[in-house]
Design an enzyme around this catalytic site. Structure first.
Site, PDB file in Angstrom:
ATOM      1  CB  THR A  42      -1.029   0.042   1.155  1.00  0.00           C
ATOM      2  OG1 THR A  42      -0.139  -0.202   2.302  1.00  0.00           O
ATOM      3  CG2 THR A  42      -1.956  -1.140   1.121  1.00  0.00           C
ATOM      4  CB  VAL A  44       0.171   5.943   3.138  1.00  0.00           C
ATOM      5  CG1 VAL A  44       0.557   6.630   4.440  1.00  0.00           C
ATOM      6  CG2 VAL A  44      -0.861   6.515   2.280  1.00  0.00           C
ATOM      7  CB  CYS A  45       2.199   1.036   4.309  1.00  0.00           C
ATOM      8  SG  CYS A  45       0.493   0.924   4.904  1.00  0.00           S
ATOM      9  CB  THR A  46       5.283   1.947   0.131  1.00  0.00           C
ATOM     10  OG1 THR A  46       4.486   0.999  -0.285  1.00  0.00           O
ATOM     11  CG2 THR A  46       6.663   1.795  -0.433  1.00  0.00           C
ATOM     12  CG  LEU A  49       7.194  -0.259   6.950  1.00  0.00           C
ATOM     13  CD1 LEU A  49       5.724   0.332   7.314  1.00  0.00           C
ATOM     14  CD2 LEU A  49       7.114  -1.643   6.864  1.00  0.00           C
TER      15      LEU A  49
END
Ligand code: BEZ
Length: 212
Positions: A42, A44-46, A49
């Site tokens: 996804t 935003v998560c990328t 992290l």
């Protein structure tokens, strides 16, 4: 009941991108940040992290271990980590829990069904070396978190633990701190705050940041 500040955080054993993790043992004598995100692959998560991986030296300076979580499996995490490394100019250098059975998500209340039916929201837990919960944050899936703010909270918590100061509104590293109200004895004030302090009011005493 949901986890509250000061609680001992629940222990668990769960699979991760770096092998099985027994949480309390993994924390050891460090501080820890456990943060959840809704799903692998996804956008935003990328970015989140990747940003956390690039902050490795900042976490190390503060004796903090970081660990992420999503409800996808280890194989999915491994593939996604390759994408994060490629697109975010970094190397993911911390474990991502593979919480397919929702064991950890349920223990920590990371699923908010009225927001996202089965996925974890963006939770953050700051845990101290005694395994006590020191901060929780809950962000919606569509808003990436500000990890500079999370580092700022770690700095504030460690100042409080080590020097008995609190940090005022919008405090930044290097700025004056607030002497905790419980210290009243003038001799103790002199001994604990050798840089001196300014008494704005009897309950509002400012002192230069003690570890600077
Ligand atoms: C994201 O990580 O990009 C995302 C995940 C769930 C909902 C919206 C955004």
């Amino acid at each position: 009941m949901s986890l509250q500040l000061g609680d001992t955080v629940p222990d668990f054993t769960q699979a991760s991108s770096m092998g099985e993790i027994s949480f309390h043992e993994w924390i050891g004598d460090s501080w820890a940040i456990l943060f959840s995100h809704p799903a692998d692959y996804t956008p935003v998560c990328t970015t989140e992290l990747g940003a956390v991986a690039r902050l490795k030296s900042e976490f190390e300076k503060r004796n903090v271990k970081v660990i992420a979580l999503s409800v996808d499996d280890v194989e999915s995490h491994q593939g996604w980590i390759k994408d994060i490394n490629e697109t975010q100019n970094t190397t993911v250098n911390y474990p991502i829990l593979a919480d397919g059975d929702r064991k950890v998500s349920d223990l920590y209340g990371m699923i908010h069904p009225n927001s996202l039916a089965t996925l974890t929201v963006r939770s953050v837990f700051i845990i101290d070396p005694a395994k006590k919960l020191r901060l929780t944050l809950t962000y919606p899936a569509s808003t990436g978190r500000n990890f500079a703010e999370i580092l700022r909270v770690i700095d504030s918590l460690q100042l409080t633990d080590n020097y008995q100061v609190a940090t005022p509104v919008n405090w930044k590293d290097g700025e004056d701190c607030v002497i905790v109200p419980s210290i009243k004895d003038p001799a103790e004030l002199k001994q604990k705050f050798p840089k001196g302090y300014t008494e704005v009011k009897s309950y509002l005493r400012m002192t230069p940041q003690p570890n600077r």
